[in-house]
Design a protein around this motif. Structure first.
Motif, short mmCIF file in Angstrom:
data_model
loop_
_atom_site.label_atom_id
_atom_site.label_comp_id
_atom_site.label_asym_id
_atom_site.label_seq_id
_atom_site.Cartn_x
_atom_site.Cartn_y
_atom_site.Cartn_z
N ARG A 164 9.23 2.60 4.04
CA ARG A 164 10.57 3.00 4.47
C ARG A 164 10.61 4.48 4.83
O ARG A 164 11.28 4.88 5.80
CB ARG A 164 11.58 2.69 3.36
CG ARG A 164 11.88 1.21 3.18
CD ARG A 164 13.11 1.01 2.33
NE ARG A 164 12.91 1.51 0.97
CZ ARG A 164 12.45 0.77 -0.03
NH1 ARG A 164 12.15 -0.51 0.17
NH2 ARG A 164 12.30 1.30 -1.24
N ALA A 165 9.88 5.29 4.07
CA ALA A 165 9.84 6.72 4.39
C ALA A 165 9.17 6.97 5.73
O ALA A 165 9.60 7.83 6.51
CB ALA A 165 9.10 7.47 3.28
N MET A 166 8.11 6.21 6.03
CA MET A 166 7.44 6.36 7.33
C MET A 166 8.35 5.94 8.47
O MET A 166 8.40 6.61 9.52
CB MET A 166 6.15 5.54 7.33
CG MET A 166 5.10 6.05 6.36
SD MET A 166 3.65 4.99 6.28
CE MET A 166 2.99 5.21 7.93
N LEU A 167 9.09 4.84 8.30
CA LEU A 167 10.03 4.41 9.34
C LEU A 167 11.13 5.45 9.56
O LEU A 167 11.55 5.70 10.69
CB LEU A 167 10.63 3.06 8.97
CG LEU A 167 9.68 1.86 8.96
CD1 LEU A 167 10.43 0.59 8.54
CD2 LEU A 167 9.04 1.66 10.34
N ALA A 168 11.58 6.06 8.47
CA ALA A 168 12.63 7.07 8.59
C ALA A 168 12.14 8.30 9.32
O ALA A 168 12.95 9.05 9.91
CB ALA A 168 13.12 7.46 7.19
N ARG A 169 10.83 8.52 9.32
CA ARG A 169 10.25 9.69 10.01
C ARG A 169 9.76 9.35 11.41
O ARG A 169 9.04 10.13 12.02
CB ARG A 169 9.12 10.27 9.16
CG ARG A 169 9.60 10.97 7.91
CD ARG A 169 8.46 11.29 6.97
NE ARG A 169 8.88 12.11 5.84
CZ ARG A 169 9.49 11.64 4.76
NH1 ARG A 169 9.74 10.33 4.68
NH2 ARG A 169 9.83 12.43 3.77
N GLY A 170 10.11 8.16 11.91
CA GLY A 170 9.80 7.82 13.29
C GLY A 170 8.46 7.16 13.51
O GLY A 170 7.92 7.24 14.62
N PHE A 171 7.90 6.51 12.49
CA PHE A 171 6.60 5.84 12.66
C PHE A 171 6.73 4.71 13.67
O PHE A 171 7.62 3.87 13.57
CB PHE A 171 6.13 5.30 11.31
CG PHE A 171 4.81 4.57 11.38
CD1 PHE A 171 3.64 5.27 11.55
CD2 PHE A 171 4.77 3.19 11.27
CE1 PHE A 171 2.43 4.61 11.60
CE2 PHE A 171 3.57 2.52 11.32
CZ PHE A 171 2.39 3.24 11.49
N GLN A 172 5.82 4.68 14.65
CA GLN A 172 5.87 3.69 15.73
C GLN A 172 4.57 2.91 15.89
O GLN A 172 4.24 2.47 16.98
CB GLN A 172 6.21 4.38 17.06
CG GLN A 172 7.58 5.05 17.05
CD GLN A 172 7.88 5.74 18.36
OE1 GLN A 172 7.01 5.91 19.20
NE2 GLN A 172 9.14 6.13 18.54
#
Length: 236
Positions: free
Chosen positions: A189-197
């Motif tokens: 979730r933290a990676m998704l919140a930081r724009g992980f694509q």
């Protein structure tokens, strides 16, 4: 990941550390292919490949003893097949299996010890490796440290309570899985919140220059000589 020795190695500074990750991956793959396809790994071939690996270790300024010890982790696996060949009466094949697996492990350790894993994975991605495979390796590597950290915390807690009892092992494994899964969900979730694509973006990607081209050409030339020309020159 402070407890990962190889990660500390890859953050060093040397001529090999500074080279483009794609070049190092290609040279390593060439070395692995040459070792694997050598029909008879005689002492001459083993010495040639070993000296080439030793030169790479020296250039990368990696600790030779620690690297050689860690490369031996493959020997129990290859030793099983070597034992089968030995029992079948083919001792040269058994020795070749052990030597080839050990040399391959040394080459891979030199690569990961001189190149951070995100750089290796991004290099594989740029070399058109399957993105799904790269992504799986990326998350497997990172979440292994999550599990390791949780296991260390649980071990410390068990020791502080008077030791580790075998009958509690099954419950400990279940707790470890639950904690690691929850931790991995939080990391995701933290990676998704930081724009992980779907891939990691390097903050300072290395750009290839003439020195990388020289390493690629020289490395492949040396590998080709070791694979096809070494025995012919020696026999003259």
């Amino acid at each position: 990941m402070h407890h990962a020795v190889v990660d500390r190695w890859s953050s060093g500074h040397s001529l090999l550390h500074a080279r483009d990750g794609r070049v190092k991956v290609l040279v390593c793959l060439g070395f692995l292919a040459a070792v694997a396809t050598t029909p008879r790994l005689t002492a001459l071939y083993a010495a040639g490949y070993g000296l080439a690996a030793l030169a790479a270790v020296m250039v990368a300024r990696l600790p030779l003893g620690a690297l050689l010890v860690r490369a031996a982790v493959v020997l129990p696996f290859s030793g099983t097949f070597a034992l089968v060949s030995l029992l079948a009466g083919d001792s040269p094949r058994a020795v070749a299996l052990l030597a080839k697996s050990y040399l391959s492990a040394v080459a891979v350790l030199i690569l990961v010890g001189s190149t951070p894993l995100p750089t290796i994975l991004r290099s594989l991605e740029r070399l058109r490796a399957p993105r799904l495979v790269v992504l799986v390796v990326q998350f497997l590597y990172r979440y292994l440290f999550v599990i390791s950290e949780q296991a260390q915390h649980m071990r410390l807690a068990a020791l502080s309570r008077g030791g580790w009892r075998f009958r509690l092992a099954a419950g400990a494994v279940a707790i470890l899985f639950a904690r690691s899964y929850a931790r991995a969900e939080g990391v995701h979730r933290a990676m998704l919140a930081r724009g992980f694509q779907g891939h990691l973006t390097l903050l300072a990607p290395v750009r290839a220059d003439w020195r990388d081209g020289l390493l690629l050409a020289g490395g492949w030339a040396l590998i080709a000589f070791l694979r096809w020309g070494l025995e012919g020159v020696w026999s003259r």
